[in-house]
Design a protein around this motif. Structure first.
Motif, PDB file in Angstrom:
ATOM      1  N   ALA A 174       0.834  -1.213  -0.154  1.00  0.00           N
ATOM      2  CA  ALA A 174      -0.039   0.050   0.066  1.00  0.00           C
ATOM      3  C   ALA A 174       0.906   1.222  -0.344  1.00  0.00           C
ATOM      4  CB  ALA A 174      -0.826  -0.081   1.258  1.00  0.00           C
ATOM      5  N   VAL A 175       0.658   2.113  -0.887  1.00  0.00           N
ATOM      6  CA  VAL A 175       1.582   3.261  -1.239  1.00  0.00           C
ATOM      7  C   VAL A 175       0.589   4.672  -1.257  1.00  0.00           C
ATOM      8  CG1 VAL A 175       3.474   1.904  -2.006  1.00  0.00           C
ATOM      9  CG2 VAL A 175       1.721   2.699  -3.512  1.00  0.00           C
ATOM     10  N   THR A 176       1.342   5.729  -0.811  1.00  0.00           N
ATOM     11  CA  THR A 176       0.682   6.839  -1.019  1.00  0.00           C
ATOM     12  C   THR A 176       1.216   7.429  -2.218  1.00  0.00           C
ATOM     13  OG1 THR A 176       2.380   8.219   0.022  1.00  0.00           O
ATOM     14  CG2 THR A 176       0.624   7.468   1.432  1.00  0.00           C
ATOM     15  N   THR A 177       0.467   8.652  -2.891  1.00  0.00           N
ATOM     16  CA  THR A 177       1.109   9.269  -3.927  1.00  0.00           C
ATOM     17  C   THR A 177       2.472   9.484  -4.218  1.00  0.00           C
ATOM     18  OG1 THR A 177       0.425  11.364  -3.427  1.00  0.00           O
ATOM     19  CG2 THR A 177      -1.245  10.153  -4.692  1.00  0.00           C
ATOM     20  N   ALA A 178       3.067   9.831  -2.972  1.00  0.00           N
ATOM     21  CA  ALA A 178       4.378  10.111  -2.696  1.00  0.00           C
ATOM     22  C   ALA A 178       5.283   9.103  -2.772  1.00  0.00           C
ATOM     23  CB  ALA A 178       4.739  11.046  -1.426  1.00  0.00           C
ATOM     24  N   GLN A 179       4.865   7.911  -2.834  1.00  0.00           N
ATOM     25  CA  GLN A 179       5.797   6.412  -2.284  1.00  0.00           C
ATOM     26  C   GLN A 179       5.546   5.612  -3.810  1.00  0.00           C
ATOM     27  OE1 GLN A 179       3.381   5.611   1.357  1.00  0.00           O
ATOM     28  NE2 GLN A 179       5.427   4.509   1.786  1.00  0.00           N
ATOM     29  N   VAL A 180       5.055   6.280  -4.844  1.00  0.00           N
ATOM     30  CA  VAL A 180       5.123   5.749  -6.098  1.00  0.00           C
ATOM     31  C   VAL A 180       4.917   6.621  -7.449  1.00  0.00           C
ATOM     32  CG1 VAL A 180       2.415   5.859  -6.294  1.00  0.00           C
ATOM     33  CG2 VAL A 180       3.894   3.870  -7.538  1.00  0.00           C
ATOM     34  N   PRO A 181       5.567   6.282  -8.507  1.00  0.00           N
ATOM     35  CA  PRO A 181       5.586   7.454  -9.540  1.00  0.00           C
ATOM     36  C   PRO A 181       4.240   7.758  -9.944  1.00  0.00           C
ATOM     37  CG  PRO A 181       7.227   5.383 -10.008  1.00  0.00           C
ATOM     38  CD  PRO A 181       6.471   5.139  -8.539  1.00  0.00           C
ATOM     39  N   ALA A 182       4.260   8.917 -10.580  1.00  0.00           N
ATOM     40  CA  ALA A 182       2.842   9.377 -11.076  1.00  0.00           C
ATOM     41  C   ALA A 182       2.555   8.593 -12.442  1.00  0.00           C
ATOM     42  CB  ALA A 182       2.942  10.760 -11.480  1.00  0.00           C
ATOM     43  N   THR A 183       3.724   8.188 -13.015  1.00  0.00           N
ATOM     44  CA  THR A 183       3.222   7.255 -14.331  1.00  0.00           C
ATOM     45  C   THR A 183       2.711   6.164 -13.884  1.00  0.00           C
ATOM     46  OG1 THR A 183       5.192   8.426 -15.497  1.00  0.00           O
ATOM     47  CG2 THR A 183       4.416   6.129 -16.479  1.00  0.00           C
ATOM     48  N   PRO A 184       1.544   5.847 -14.597  1.00  0.00           N
ATOM     49  CA  PRO A 184       0.884   4.479 -14.042  1.00  0.00           C
ATOM     50  C   PRO A 184       1.597   3.277 -14.230  1.00  0.00           C
ATOM     51  CG  PRO A 184      -0.449   5.836 -15.505  1.00  0.00           C
ATOM     52  CD  PRO A 184       0.830   6.264 -15.504  1.00  0.00           C
ATOM     53  N   LEU A 185       1.652   2.280 -13.137  1.00  0.00           N
ATOM     54  CA  LEU A 185       2.450   0.939 -13.368  1.00  0.00           C
ATOM     55  C   LEU A 185       1.550   0.169 -14.128  1.00  0.00           C
ATOM     56  CD1 LEU A 185       3.720   0.731  -9.452  1.00  0.00           C
ATOM     57  CD2 LEU A 185       5.009   1.343 -11.544  1.00  0.00           C
ATOM     58  N   ARG A 186       2.314  -0.776 -14.681  1.00  0.00           N
ATOM     59  CA  ARG A 186       1.566  -1.771 -15.731  1.00  0.00           C
ATOM     60  C   ARG A 186       2.234  -3.511 -15.137  1.00  0.00           C
ATOM     61  NH1 ARG A 186       3.529   0.076 -21.404  1.00  0.00           N
ATOM     62  NH2 ARG A 186       5.604  -0.081 -20.061  1.00  0.00           N
ATOM     63  N   SER A 187       1.296  -4.270 -15.306  1.00  0.00           N
ATOM     64  CA  SER A 187       1.868  -5.576 -15.096  1.00  0.00           C
ATOM     65  C   SER A 187       3.000  -5.971 -15.965  1.00  0.00           C
ATOM     66  CB  SER A 187       0.487  -6.710 -15.400  1.00  0.00           C
ATOM     67  OG  SER A 187      -0.531  -6.108 -14.739  1.00  0.00           O
ATOM     68  N   GLY A 188       4.000  -6.574 -15.116  1.00  0.00           N
ATOM     69  CA  GLY A 188       5.132  -6.865 -15.832  1.00  0.00           C
ATOM     70  C   GLY A 188       6.186  -5.798 -15.567  1.00  0.00           C
ATOM     71  N   ASP A 189       6.099  -4.691 -15.104  1.00  0.00           N
ATOM     72  CA  ASP A 189       6.924  -3.646 -14.858  1.00  0.00           C
ATOM     73  C   ASP A 189       8.033  -4.328 -13.709  1.00  0.00           C
ATOM     74  OD1 ASP A 189       6.008  -1.923 -16.731  1.00  0.00           O
ATOM     75  OD2 ASP A 189       5.120  -0.718 -15.293  1.00  0.00           O
ATOM     76  N   GLU A 190       9.316  -4.026 -14.029  1.00  0.00           N
ATOM     77  CA  GLU A 190      10.158  -4.263 -13.081  1.00  0.00           C
ATOM     78  C   GLU A 190      10.529  -3.000 -12.196  1.00  0.00           C
ATOM     79  OE1 GLU A 190      11.626  -7.141 -12.577  1.00  0.00           O
ATOM     80  OE2 GLU A 190      10.576  -8.136 -14.478  1.00  0.00           O
ATOM     81  N   VAL A 191      10.281  -3.318 -10.808  1.00  0.00           N
ATOM     82  CA  VAL A 191      10.716  -2.188  -9.919  1.00  0.00           C
ATOM     83  C   VAL A 191      11.402  -2.566  -8.668  1.00  0.00           C
ATOM     84  CG1 VAL A 191       8.293  -1.384 -10.326  1.00  0.00           C
ATOM     85  CG2 VAL A 191       8.621  -2.784  -8.475  1.00  0.00           C
ATOM     86  N   LEU A 192      12.057  -1.512  -7.990  1.00  0.00           N
ATOM     87  CA  LEU A 192      12.610  -1.900  -6.764  1.00  0.00           C
ATOM     88  C   LEU A 192      11.875  -1.301  -5.716  1.00  0.00           C
ATOM     89  CD1 LEU A 192      16.373  -0.579  -7.478  1.00  0.00           C
ATOM     90  CD2 LEU A 192      15.677  -2.882  -7.636  1.00  0.00           C
ATOM     91  N   LEU A 193      11.878  -2.155  -4.695  1.00  0.00           N
ATOM     92  CA  LEU A 193      10.860  -1.605  -3.348  1.00  0.00           C
ATOM     93  C   LEU A 193      12.024  -1.338  -2.160  1.00  0.00           C
ATOM     94  CD1 LEU A 193       8.732  -4.864  -2.969  1.00  0.00           C
ATOM     95  CD2 LEU A 193       8.284  -2.902  -4.450  1.00  0.00           C
TER      96      LEU A 193
END
Length: 228
Positions: free
Chosen positions: A143-162
Motif C-alpha cells: 500500500a503506497v501513497t502518491t508520494a511513494q509511487v511514480p505518477a506514471t501508471p504502473l503496468r503488469s510486468g514492470d520491473e521495480v525496486l522496493l
C-alpha cells in the motif's frame, strides 16, 4: 369516223410529268449495323464475373464463427472467471486464432499470462495453467501513497525496486540496513478512500516476509527501473 381507243396502255395524260430542272431524289437505305461478337462476349463475361463477385462477398460475410471474448479486463496473474467471458461472432479469418466458444468451459479457472483487455478476443497463448504466484516467489500487496509511487501508471510486468524507508525500531540495534528488493508488478489497484493504492508485487520468497512487514507499516517506496 374516229375509232374508239380500246387498249389499256396508259395515256400521256396519266404519266406524271416531272418539273423541268429537277431530278428524283436518290433512295437512302438505313446503315447496316456491324456485329462485334468479341465485345458482346466481353460484356457477358463482365456481367457474370460481377454476379460471382457479389455472391462471394455475400457468402463470406455470412460465414461467421462463435469465439470467446472478454467482457472485462483481467490483469496478469489473475484467474479467468465465468463473468469475464462473452460470446462474439466474427468472420472466419485464418490469420486469427481465437478460442472457439464451444471450449468456453476449458478457459474458466486458467490464469492470464498477460494483461487481458476488455473487448479483446481470447487466445490460448494469453493463458497459462501454472499456479500464481510461481514457485519460489511470493505475492505481496504494497500500500503506497502518491508520494511513494511514480505518477506514471504502473503496468503488469514492470520491473521495480522496493526501497525500504529508514525508521527507528524496525531492526535490532547494529543490524545492517536492508537494501532495495527487486520485484515485478503483478497488478495495480485503484486508490482507496484512505488515499492509498495497493500494488501487488512478486518478490523472491526469501524477501517476502520482510517486504510484507514494511509494506504493512507503509515504509516501502516503489521505484521503476529501466526496461531492457
Amino acid at each position: 369516223m374516229t375509232r374508239a381507243r380500246t387498249d389499256d396502255s396508259p395515256s400521256r395524260l396519266d404519266t406524271p410529268v416531272e418539273p423541268p430542272g429537277l431530278s428524283r431524289a436518290p433512295t437512302l437505305f438505313p446503315p447496316r449495323r456491324r456485329r462485334r461478337p468479341a465485345l458482346l462476349a466481353l460484356a457477358v463475361a463482365m456481367v457474370v464475373l460481377g454476379a460471382l463477385g457479389a455472391s462471394f462477398v455475400a457468402t463470406s460475410l455470412g460465414q461467421t464463427t462463435s469465439v470467446v471474448a472478454l467482457t472485462r479486463a483481467v490483469p496478469w496473474g489473475q484467474k479467468v472467471t465465468d463473468a469475464d467471458l462473452v460470446e462474439a461472432r466474427i468472420a472466419a479469418d485464418p490469420a486469427l486464432s481465437p478460442i472457439p466458444y464451444a471450449d468456453r468451459d476449458e478457459v474458466i479457472g486458467m490464469i492470464a499470462a498477460t494483461d487481458l483487455t476488455a473487448g479483446s478476443l481470447l487466445t490460448r497463448e494469453a493463458l497459462t495453467d501454472e499456479r500464481f504466484p510461481p514457485p519460489g516467489q511470493h505475492l505481496v500487496g504494497v500500500a503506497v501513497t502518491t508520494a511513494q509511487v511514480p505518477a506514471t501508471p504502473l503496468r503488469s510486468g514492470d520491473e521495480v525496486l522496493l526501497v525500504p524507508m529508514a525508521t527507528e525500531g524496525m531492526a535490532p540495534a547494529g543490524a545492517p540496513t536492508p537494501g532495495p528488493v527487486q520485484a515485478t508488478v503483478a497488478n495495480t489497484g485503484p486508490v482507496g478512500v484512505d488515499g492509498l493504492r495497493v500494488v501487488d508485487v512478486l518478490v523472491d520468497d526469501v524477501d517476502g516476509a520482510d517486504v510484507a512487514a514494511r509494506a504493512a507499516a507503509g515504509l516501502v517506496v516503489i521505484v521503476v527501473v529501466p526496461g531492457e
